[in-house]
Design an enzyme around this catalytic site. Structure first.
Site, PDB file in Angstrom:
ATOM      1  N   TYR A  92      12.633 -29.589 -74.511  1.00  0.00           N
ATOM      2  CA  TYR A  92      12.062 -29.726 -73.160  1.00  0.00           C
ATOM      3  C   TYR A  92      12.584 -28.619 -72.234  1.00  0.00           C
ATOM      4  O   TYR A  92      11.806 -27.841 -71.674  1.00  0.00           O
ATOM      5  CB  TYR A  92      12.389 -31.128 -72.632  1.00  0.00           C
ATOM      6  CG  TYR A  92      12.198 -31.291 -71.153  1.00  0.00           C
ATOM      7  CD1 TYR A  92      10.967 -31.043 -70.543  1.00  0.00           C
ATOM      8  CD2 TYR A  92      13.266 -31.692 -70.343  1.00  0.00           C
ATOM      9  CE1 TYR A  92      10.808 -31.190 -69.177  1.00  0.00           C
ATOM     10  CE2 TYR A  92      13.109 -31.846 -68.977  1.00  0.00           C
ATOM     11  CZ  TYR A  92      11.881 -31.588 -68.402  1.00  0.00           C
ATOM     12  OH  TYR A  92      11.742 -31.734 -67.043  1.00  0.00           O
TER      13      TYR A  92
ATOM     14  N   LEU B 294      14.174 -28.766 -84.679  1.00  0.00           N
ATOM     15  CA  LEU B 294      13.018 -29.628 -84.395  1.00  0.00           C
ATOM     16  C   LEU B 294      13.374 -31.121 -84.455  1.00  0.00           C
ATOM     17  O   LEU B 294      12.498 -31.955 -84.682  1.00  0.00           O
ATOM     18  CB  LEU B 294      11.836 -29.299 -85.330  1.00  0.00           C
ATOM     19  CG  LEU B 294      11.332 -27.858 -85.251  1.00  0.00           C
ATOM     20  CD1 LEU B 294      10.163 -27.630 -86.216  1.00  0.00           C
ATOM     21  CD2 LEU B 294      10.867 -27.497 -83.823  1.00  0.00           C
TER      22      LEU B 294
ATOM     23  N   SER C  19      26.714 -29.174 -67.619  1.00  0.00           N
ATOM     24  CA  SER C  19      26.152 -30.341 -66.946  1.00  0.00           C
ATOM     25  C   SER C  19      27.029 -30.807 -65.801  1.00  0.00           C
ATOM     26  O   SER C  19      28.267 -30.664 -65.841  1.00  0.00           O
ATOM     27  CB  SER C  19      26.041 -31.465 -67.982  1.00  0.00           C
ATOM     28  OG  SER C  19      25.768 -32.688 -67.353  1.00  0.00           O
TER      29      SER C  19
ATOM     30  N   TYR D  66      29.630 -37.579 -73.589  1.00  0.00           N
ATOM     31  CA  TYR D  66      28.705 -36.451 -73.448  1.00  0.00           C
ATOM     32  C   TYR D  66      29.275 -35.407 -72.479  1.00  0.00           C
ATOM     33  O   TYR D  66      29.347 -34.211 -72.789  1.00  0.00           O
ATOM     34  CB  TYR D  66      27.347 -36.967 -72.939  1.00  0.00           C
ATOM     35  CG  TYR D  66      26.481 -35.896 -72.359  1.00  0.00           C
ATOM     36  CD1 TYR D  66      25.836 -34.977 -73.164  1.00  0.00           C
ATOM     37  CD2 TYR D  66      26.326 -35.777 -70.963  1.00  0.00           C
ATOM     38  CE1 TYR D  66      25.059 -33.972 -72.618  1.00  0.00           C
ATOM     39  CE2 TYR D  66      25.544 -34.785 -70.423  1.00  0.00           C
ATOM     40  CZ  TYR D  66      24.918 -33.883 -71.245  1.00  0.00           C
ATOM     41  OH  TYR D  66      24.146 -32.885 -70.698  1.00  0.00           O
TER      42      TYR D  66
ATOM     43  N   LYS E  59      30.651 -31.311 -72.982  1.00  0.00           N
ATOM     44  CA  LYS E  59      30.236 -30.132 -72.195  1.00  0.00           C
ATOM     45  C   LYS E  59      31.454 -29.428 -71.594  1.00  0.00           C
ATOM     46  O   LYS E  59      31.526 -28.193 -71.568  1.00  0.00           O
ATOM     47  CB  LYS E  59      29.262 -30.558 -71.092  1.00  0.00           C
ATOM     48  CG  LYS E  59      27.928 -31.073 -71.612  1.00  0.00           C
ATOM     49  CD  LYS E  59      27.035 -29.933 -72.072  1.00  0.00           C
ATOM     50  CE  LYS E  59      25.757 -30.413 -72.694  1.00  0.00           C
ATOM     51  NZ  LYS E  59      24.871 -29.339 -73.140  1.00  0.00           N
TER      52      LYS E  59
ATOM     53  N   GLN F 225      12.700 -50.270 -64.962  1.00  0.00           N
ATOM     54  CA  GLN F 225      13.901 -51.018 -64.604  1.00  0.00           C
ATOM     55  C   GLN F 225      14.762 -50.115 -63.742  1.00  0.00           C
ATOM     56  O   GLN F 225      15.130 -49.010 -64.153  1.00  0.00           O
ATOM     57  CB  GLN F 225      14.671 -51.415 -65.856  1.00  0.00           C
ATOM     58  CG  GLN F 225      13.860 -52.343 -66.748  1.00  0.00           C
ATOM     59  CD  GLN F 225      14.725 -52.973 -67.828  1.00  0.00           C
ATOM     60  OE1 GLN F 225      15.735 -52.408 -68.238  1.00  0.00           O
ATOM     61  NE2 GLN F 225      14.335 -54.146 -68.272  1.00  0.00           N
TER      62      GLN F 225
HETATM   63  N1  UDP Z   1      17.497 -44.828 -63.790  1.00  0.00           N
HETATM   64  C1  UDP Z   1      16.895 -46.060 -63.567  1.00  0.00           C
HETATM   65  N2  UDP Z   1      16.055 -46.541 -64.538  1.00  0.00           N
HETATM   66  C2  UDP Z   1      15.780 -45.861 -65.682  1.00  0.00           C
HETATM   67  C3  UDP Z   1      16.375 -44.590 -65.884  1.00  0.00           C
HETATM   68  C4  UDP Z   1      17.228 -44.101 -64.905  1.00  0.00           C
HETATM   69  O1  UDP Z   1      17.140 -46.719 -62.553  1.00  0.00           O
HETATM   70  O2  UDP Z   1      15.008 -46.371 -66.520  1.00  0.00           O
HETATM   71  C5  UDP Z   1      18.406 -44.288 -62.766  1.00  0.00           C
HETATM   72  C6  UDP Z   1      19.820 -44.051 -63.284  1.00  0.00           C
HETATM   73  O3  UDP Z   1      20.613 -45.201 -63.132  1.00  0.00           O
HETATM   74  C7  UDP Z   1      20.275 -42.904 -62.357  1.00  0.00           C
HETATM   75  C8  UDP Z   1      18.986 -42.135 -62.055  1.00  0.00           C
HETATM   76  O4  UDP Z   1      17.921 -43.032 -62.375  1.00  0.00           O
HETATM   77  O5  UDP Z   1      20.771 -43.412 -61.155  1.00  0.00           O
HETATM   78  C9  UDP Z   1      18.835 -40.884 -62.915  1.00  0.00           C
HETATM   79  O6  UDP Z   1      19.098 -41.246 -64.258  1.00  0.00           O
HETATM   80  P1  UDP Z   1      18.827 -40.286 -65.484  1.00  0.00           P
HETATM   81  O7  UDP Z   1      19.125 -41.059 -66.732  1.00  0.00           O
HETATM   82  O8  UDP Z   1      17.460 -39.692 -65.356  1.00  0.00           O
HETATM   83  O9  UDP Z   1      19.844 -39.089 -65.286  1.00  0.00           O
HETATM   84  P2  UDP Z   1      21.464 -39.086 -65.122  1.00  0.00           P
HETATM   85  O10 UDP Z   1      21.721 -39.153 -63.643  1.00  0.00           O
HETATM   86  O11 UDP Z   1      22.021 -40.230 -65.877  1.00  0.00           O
HETATM   87  O12 UDP Z   1      21.846 -37.759 -65.685  1.00  0.00           O
END
Ligand code: UDP
Length: 328
Positions: free
Chosen positions: A11, A33, A116, A140, A144, A205
């Site tokens: 991506y 891949l 990150s 994770y 990094k 959610q």
């Molecule tokens: N989030 C959410 N529902 C989801 C996926 C993510 O509420 O199904 C929230 C997550 O708790 C965070 C924000 O969206 O506060 C961004 O999450 P993501 O996993 O995209 O990136 P991260 O911040 O973990 O790198």
């Protein structure tokens, strides 16, 4: 320059490969891949199938002679890394050491690395600058940070110059519409929201509504992948020109809450997007956003596509091309 983009079928990698190609570099993609897609490889790019866990694959690739490599071949699911750290050790850590050693063996002196914001952990102050303490909360993020430290040693001992780019939340799709591969089993907010908008998932959610933020949901700094991609090209020019390594944050500097993002997605897509508040997700900090002043100063970088509407509309355009979930 001759640039090997490792993870260039993924991506973010496909956007990065496109940016190097457009800037006039000669691009070869190396990818196993596992999550990358052949459809993400552009005309004009060479492709070498291979896996960073296998030193022989890297040896074969680097023996073609590259001035630089970009390394985006990592597992990136925070939650999974807390359950299966072994997978992250082998791929993210050992795989990167394999890359560094192959670079040494074949005299490739530059590497641009996808780091990150997860290296920082819970913020002690906002916005987060490069001097903020590094205290990752997930395995994770730890991988990094360890890699950044390996890079610094290889810089010192082997004269390899690196750019470690600390992405905040990568989102969006190529505004020119040339990249349309969907991620398999996405874990991030925006693609999940799109899947709900498409009716592929019943509901979104929302993880937690009791954070100490303006609406109780987490605040993040979403930055467009094409803006990130441009920063890779600028960083390579910098380390080449200055003969100096670089560590910078890449964020839009704007904090958006999960609820705000969901409402914006409803407005941009015109879809209902059912959402339900559920409990907090382990390891989520309440608010994270960057200052990208250093990236601006050193590599002349400023986001162009990272406003909420462009992030969502560029992603929605891609999802609209699909009648059904290609991975269902
Ligand atoms: N989030 C959410 N529902 C989801 C996926 C993510 O509420 O199904 C929230 C997550 O708790 C965070 C924000 O969206 O506060 C961004 O999450 P993501 O996993 O995209 O990136 P991260 O911040 O973990 O790198």
């Amino acid at each position: 320059m001759k640039v090997l983009v490792i993870g260039g079928a993924g991506y973010i990698g496909s956007h990065v490969a496109k940016a190097f190609l457009k800037a006039g570099h000669k691009v070869t993609v190396f990818d196993n891949l596992s999550s990358g897609l052949l459809m993400n490889i552009f005309d004009g790019e060479d492709f070498i199938p291979g896996d960073i866990r296998h030193p022989d694959d890297l040896d074969r690739a680097f023996s073609r002679g590259f001035d630089a490599c970009v390394h985006l071949a990592a597992f990136k699911a925070v939650g999974e890394s807390m359950v299966q750290p072994e997978k992250y050790s082998v791929n993210n850590i050992s795989g990167t050491l394999n890359i560094l050693n192959a670079m040494c063996a074949h005299n490739c002196r530059y590497i641009v690395f996808s780091s990150s914001a997860a290296t920082f952990g819970s913020p002690q102050y906002l916005p987060i600058d490069e001097k903020h303490p590094l205290n990752p909360e997930s395995y994770y993020g730890f991988t990094k940070l360890e890699i950044e430290r390996f890079l610094a040693w290889y810089d010192k001992i082997k004269d390899i110059r690196f750019a470690a780019l600390r992405y905040f939340n990568a989102a969006g799709y190529d505004p020119e519409g040339e990249i349309i591969g969907l991620e398999r089993n996405p874990q991030n907010l925006l693609p999940i929201t799109m899947e709900v908008a498409k009716g592929w998932r019943k509901e979104l959610q929302i993880f937690g509504q009791d954070y100490d933020t303006r609406d109780g949901t987490c605040i993040r700094d979403y930055v467009h992948v094409s803006d990130l991609a441009e920063a890779h090209v600028n960083s390579l020019s910098y380390i080449d020109r200055e003969n100096k390594s670089l560590v910078v944050n890449l964020g839009s500097e704007v904090g958006i809450s999960v609820t705000e993002m969901t409402e914006a997605a409803r407005r941009v897509t015109g879809k209902e997007i059912p959402a339900r508040y559920v409990g907090r997700r382990a390891g989520d900090a309440s608010a994270l956003y960057a200052t990208s002043a250093l990236a601006k100063e050193l590599i002349g970088w400023a986001p162009r596509y990272s406003d909420v509407d462009t992030l969502i509309s560029s992603t929605w355009k891609v999802y609209q091309k699909y009648d059904k979930n290609p991975y269902a």
